[in-house]
Scaffold this active site. Structure first.
Site, PDB file in Angstrom:
ATOM      1  N   ARG A 133       0.798  -1.227   0.000  1.00  0.00           N
ATOM      2  CA  ARG A 133       0.000   0.000   0.000  1.00  0.00           C
ATOM      3  C   ARG A 133       0.829   1.274   0.000  1.00  0.00           C
ATOM      4  O   ARG A 133       0.259   2.363   0.057  1.00  0.00           O
ATOM      5  CB  ARG A 133      -0.980  -0.031   1.171  1.00  0.00           C
ATOM      6  CG  ARG A 133      -1.959  -1.194   1.048  1.00  0.00           C
ATOM      7  CD  ARG A 133      -3.168  -1.093   1.945  1.00  0.00           C
ATOM      8  NE  ARG A 133      -4.109  -2.131   1.592  1.00  0.00           N
ATOM      9  CZ  ARG A 133      -4.189  -3.344   2.168  1.00  0.00           C
ATOM     10  NH1 ARG A 133      -3.387  -3.639   3.173  1.00  0.00           N
ATOM     11  NH2 ARG A 133      -5.063  -4.235   1.759  1.00  0.00           N
ATOM     12  N   GLY A 193      -1.250 -10.659   8.955  1.00  0.00           N
ATOM     13  CA  GLY A 193      -1.170 -12.077   9.320  1.00  0.00           C
ATOM     14  C   GLY A 193      -2.209 -12.510  10.335  1.00  0.00           C
ATOM     15  O   GLY A 193      -2.107 -13.602  10.887  1.00  0.00           O
ATOM     16  N   GLY A 194      -3.217 -11.673  10.593  1.00  0.00           N
ATOM     17  CA  GLY A 194      -4.221 -11.984  11.614  1.00  0.00           C
ATOM     18  C   GLY A 194      -4.979 -13.266  11.353  1.00  0.00           C
ATOM     19  O   GLY A 194      -5.463 -13.902  12.300  1.00  0.00           O
ATOM     20  N   GLU A 195      -5.085 -13.665  10.085  1.00  0.00           N
ATOM     21  CA  GLU A 195      -5.823 -14.892   9.756  1.00  0.00           C
ATOM     22  C   GLU A 195      -4.950 -16.135   9.936  1.00  0.00           C
ATOM     23  O   GLU A 195      -5.394 -17.247   9.658  1.00  0.00           O
ATOM     24  CB  GLU A 195      -6.342 -14.821   8.323  1.00  0.00           C
ATOM     25  CG  GLU A 195      -7.684 -14.106   8.197  1.00  0.00           C
ATOM     26  CD  GLU A 195      -7.613 -12.652   8.642  1.00  0.00           C
ATOM     27  OE1 GLU A 195      -6.812 -11.897   8.062  1.00  0.00           O
ATOM     28  OE2 GLU A 195      -8.335 -12.269   9.584  1.00  0.00           O
ATOM     29  N   ASN A 261      -8.474  -7.763  13.835  1.00  0.00           N
ATOM     30  CA  ASN A 261      -9.394  -8.698  14.475  1.00  0.00           C
ATOM     31  C   ASN A 261      -8.648  -9.725  15.356  1.00  0.00           C
ATOM     32  O   ASN A 261      -7.472  -9.990  15.157  1.00  0.00           O
ATOM     33  CB  ASN A 261     -10.188  -9.468  13.412  1.00  0.00           C
ATOM     34  CG  ASN A 261      -9.285 -10.257  12.475  1.00  0.00           C
ATOM     35  OD1 ASN A 261      -8.736  -9.697  11.539  1.00  0.00           O
ATOM     36  ND2 ASN A 261      -9.111 -11.530  12.732  1.00  0.00           N
ATOM     37  N   ASP A 304     -14.815 -10.390  12.142  1.00  0.00           N
ATOM     38  CA  ASP A 304     -13.641  -9.957  11.387  1.00  0.00           C
ATOM     39  C   ASP A 304     -13.660  -8.461  11.104  1.00  0.00           C
ATOM     40  O   ASP A 304     -13.254  -8.019  10.032  1.00  0.00           O
ATOM     41  CB  ASP A 304     -13.533 -10.745  10.058  1.00  0.00           C
ATOM     42  CG  ASP A 304     -12.164 -10.593   9.402  1.00  0.00           C
ATOM     43  OD1 ASP A 304     -11.256 -10.021  10.043  1.00  0.00           O
ATOM     44  OD2 ASP A 304     -12.019 -11.022   8.243  1.00  0.00           O
ATOM     45  N   ASP A 306     -11.839  -5.729  11.721  1.00  0.00           N
ATOM     46  CA  ASP A 306     -10.602  -5.024  12.090  1.00  0.00           C
ATOM     47  C   ASP A 306     -10.886  -3.536  12.319  1.00  0.00           C
ATOM     48  O   ASP A 306     -11.734  -2.945  11.645  1.00  0.00           O
ATOM     49  CB  ASP A 306      -9.590  -5.112  10.946  1.00  0.00           C
ATOM     50  CG  ASP A 306      -9.275  -6.518  10.520  1.00  0.00           C
ATOM     51  OD1 ASP A 306      -8.156  -6.972  10.761  1.00  0.00           O
ATOM     52  OD2 ASP A 306     -10.153  -7.157   9.903  1.00  0.00           O
ATOM     53  N   ARG A 331     -15.051  -0.169  10.735  1.00  0.00           N
ATOM     54  CA  ARG A 331     -15.553  -1.256   9.895  1.00  0.00           C
ATOM     55  C   ARG A 331     -16.868  -1.843  10.428  1.00  0.00           C
ATOM     56  O   ARG A 331     -17.646  -2.438   9.697  1.00  0.00           O
ATOM     57  CB  ARG A 331     -14.452  -2.336   9.852  1.00  0.00           C
ATOM     58  CG  ARG A 331     -14.640  -3.452   8.870  1.00  0.00           C
ATOM     59  CD  ARG A 331     -13.289  -4.099   8.611  1.00  0.00           C
ATOM     60  NE  ARG A 331     -13.396  -5.471   8.140  1.00  0.00           N
ATOM     61  CZ  ARG A 331     -12.380  -6.191   7.661  1.00  0.00           C
ATOM     62  NH1 ARG A 331     -11.180  -5.647   7.603  1.00  0.00           N
ATOM     63  NH2 ARG A 331     -12.541  -7.437   7.255  1.00  0.00           N
ATOM     64  N   TRP A 465     -13.813  -0.464  -3.091  1.00  0.00           N
ATOM     65  CA  TRP A 465     -12.507  -0.901  -2.582  1.00  0.00           C
ATOM     66  C   TRP A 465     -11.461   0.196  -2.799  1.00  0.00           C
ATOM     67  O   TRP A 465     -10.268  -0.101  -2.911  1.00  0.00           O
ATOM     68  CB  TRP A 465     -12.060  -2.187  -3.275  1.00  0.00           C
ATOM     69  CG  TRP A 465     -12.724  -3.403  -2.723  1.00  0.00           C
ATOM     70  CD1 TRP A 465     -13.634  -4.197  -3.364  1.00  0.00           C
ATOM     71  CD2 TRP A 465     -12.554  -3.974  -1.421  1.00  0.00           C
ATOM     72  NE1 TRP A 465     -14.038  -5.214  -2.535  1.00  0.00           N
ATOM     73  CE2 TRP A 465     -13.388  -5.114  -1.342  1.00  0.00           C
ATOM     74  CE3 TRP A 465     -11.770  -3.630  -0.314  1.00  0.00           C
ATOM     75  CZ2 TRP A 465     -13.470  -5.901  -0.192  1.00  0.00           C
ATOM     76  CZ3 TRP A 465     -11.853  -4.421   0.827  1.00  0.00           C
ATOM     77  CH2 TRP A 465     -12.689  -5.545   0.879  1.00  0.00           C
TER      78      TRP A 465
END
Length: 534
Positions: A133, A193-195, A261, A304, A306, A331, A465
């Site tokens: 980004r 990497g939260g997932e 999250n 989820d 975040d 969110r 998006w």
């Protein structure tokens, strides 16, 4: 590793020589802190440390924007660009997918140098794409985070690697997709990497040497305040990543950063409690990383949601009292106004459809409706897991006292499943199915900065998006999934101009000035487009 670095540096230098580099310049922290007085440049991710994404440039107005035309197009190597370009001293620095960086002549789009990081083919990217980004500028260097979780300093004039440090272990699922934030002598970087069930953190590095100066763990360990909001060892895999660039108040010396999250995402049974500091905004001492305060938007999140959205720092009178505020559209569907010196909740209200809470109590805690948890058969809730907004930037026009928010109106059926942690693998505990996809839509909404009340809406075909930018010319620029870059009247939301780029737009716009002419740039599809009046 050392030989590999020399090889990359040599390639970057060689390309610069072929292209006839003119990239140079110095961007000290004092210059970034005063970026609002230098509208010809775009020196940091949100334009200024306060997160406003507002350009004071006023050459393009509602009266002449219809004549806006592309002046150059830069073709990247892959589609899916999400970067905010930076502009300083005649050069645009833009990152691409897979952590590549290019320096462009801002007048023509001509490539001055390119950096191609050595990303392993086995790199783990769990729960997101190979995006990047943006970069950060400080003094004579460009900083970029990489998919394999390194922070790299490049020479701004040549693209040569000055240092590279390993921030985290990609084998566990850590990666970096956010733009770093450069402040006085430091580079602040968050992780994704939260997932994957990682334990999130935010780091500060010495800008000259790459030495780590401090680390703030977003999931408190044993003995730390907030650890009692976790059960057993779940804090070790609690998520809470820091995957979007925060904001900074140099006067208070505080960083404001959104936290992601908890893990596993949708099965909260295995992690009872509020799960601090997931779903929160934290205010950190920029010198030490010490926590000053936190505010949790969604305690014990199971959808989820975040809280990584951009914090916007605003000074305003509230009930006759001058306050230093931080505002954000979360969110979870609510807009929040907080005191940024203390974290005190001042105001909150929905800005999009939400069906999971009856409202917020006097301290801003959501009053959750029973039965809105994910289930084995699916539970219908608005907003969807992508949220009422997401990572893409809002904008703030202080003159109009309006916050412009890109909105996603979409609900989902949320499912819960078992979650077993295995290092470096998805750790989610469920999933979602979009509800009534034909009814979903996007919008840009103008909200009163203090009350959150809607002043206008510009509706779009599909949930967005891409971010927005406001300008001193009275315009709001944005872009769509369908590939249109557009301009709205900031006072009314009326559409005034659009340009079809031919590729999906998933990035934030910027503005800068070249030879006295205001330009607007944004990435769509596989290209960066620069626009100006004839």
């Amino acid at each position: 590793m050392r030989g590999q670095r020399r090889h990359v540096a040599f390639l970057a230098l060689a390309w610069a020589c072929v292209a006839g580099s003119t990239a140079s310049g110095q961007v000290p922290a004092s210059r970034i802190a005063a970026a609002a007085r230098e509208p010809a440049s775009w020196l940091t991710y949100s334009g200024t440390y306060d997160g406003h994404r507002f350009s004071p440039l006023a050459g393009i107005t509602p009266d002449n924007v219809a004549r806006l035309r592309p002046v150059w197009v830069y073709q990247a190597q892959e589609a899916g660009l999400q970067a905010t370009p930076l502009v300083a001293d005649g050069v645009m620095y833009v990152s691409e997918t897979r952590s590549r960086v290019a320096a462009l002549d801002v007048r023509t789009g001509r490539t001055l140098w390119r950096y191609e990081p050595p990303i392993p083919k086995t790199v783990k990217i769990i729960g997101f794409g190979p995006t990047n980004r943006g970069v950060a500028l400080l003094d004579d260097r460009v900083y970029v985070g990489t998919l394999d979780a390194r922070l790299v300093a490049l020479d701004a004039a040549s693209g040569a690697v000055r240092w590279s440090v390993q921030v985290a272990d990609n084998a566990l699922g850590y990666a970096i997709t956010a733009a770093p934030l450069a402040i006085d002598g430091k580079v602040i970087i968050g992780v994704s990497g939260g997932e994957a069930g990682v334990r999130g953190f935010l780091d500060a590095y010495d800008a000259k040497t790459g030495a780590r100066l401090w680390r703030f763990h977003t999931i408190p360990g044993p003995g730390e305040p907030g650890h009692d909001t976790w059960t057993g060892d779940m804090w070790k895999t609690g998520g809470g990543t820091t995957w979007l660039t925060g904001s900074y108040d140099p006067g208070l010396n505080l960083l404001y950063w959104g936290i992601g999250n908890p893990g596993p995402d949708w099965n909260g049974d295995v992690r009872p409690g509020d799960n601090l500091y997931t779903g929160s905004m934290v205010a950190l001492d920029a010198s030490t990383g010490a926590l000053r305060w936190h505010f949790q938007f969604t305690p014990h999140d199971t959808h989820d949601w975040d809280a990584n959205q951009i914090p916007m720092l605003v000074d305003a009178d509230v009930a006759g009292r001058a306050r230093k505020l931080v505002v954000t559209a979360n969110r979870n569907g609510f807009y929040y106004v907080l005191d940024r010196t203390t974290g005190e909740f001042i105001k909150g209200m929905p800005y999009a459809k939400q069906t999971w809470a009856t409202g917020l109590d006097a301290k801003g805690r959501p009053q959750v409706i029973a039965g809105t948890e994910p289930s084995a058969t699916g539970t219908l809730v608005w907003p969807s897991l992508q949220g009422a907004t997401n990572w893409f930037s809002p904008a703030y026009d202080a003159t109009r006292r309006l916050v412009f928010v890109p909105v996603r109106e979409m609900g989902s059926y949320y499912f819960k499943a078992e979650a077993k942690y295995e290092p470096g693998k998805p750790f989610m505990g469920g999933g979602e199915v979009v509800a009534h996809p034909g009814e979903a839509y996007g919008a840009v909404r103008a909200l009163d900065v203090l009350t959150g009340e809607r002043r206008w809406e510009h509706r779009l075909l599909t949930p967005l998006w891409a971010g927005v930018m406001a300008t001193g010319g009275g315009l709001v620029f944005g872009s769509t999934n369908e590939g249109n870059v557009y301009a709205l009247d900031a006072a009314t939301g009326r559409a005034l101009w659009n340009f079809q780029t031919g590729g999906q737009c998933t990035a934030n716009p910027i503005a800068y000035e070249v030879e006295g002419r205001q330009h607007v740039a944004v990435a769509c599809g596989q290209a960066v487009f620069a626009f100006a009046l004839p």
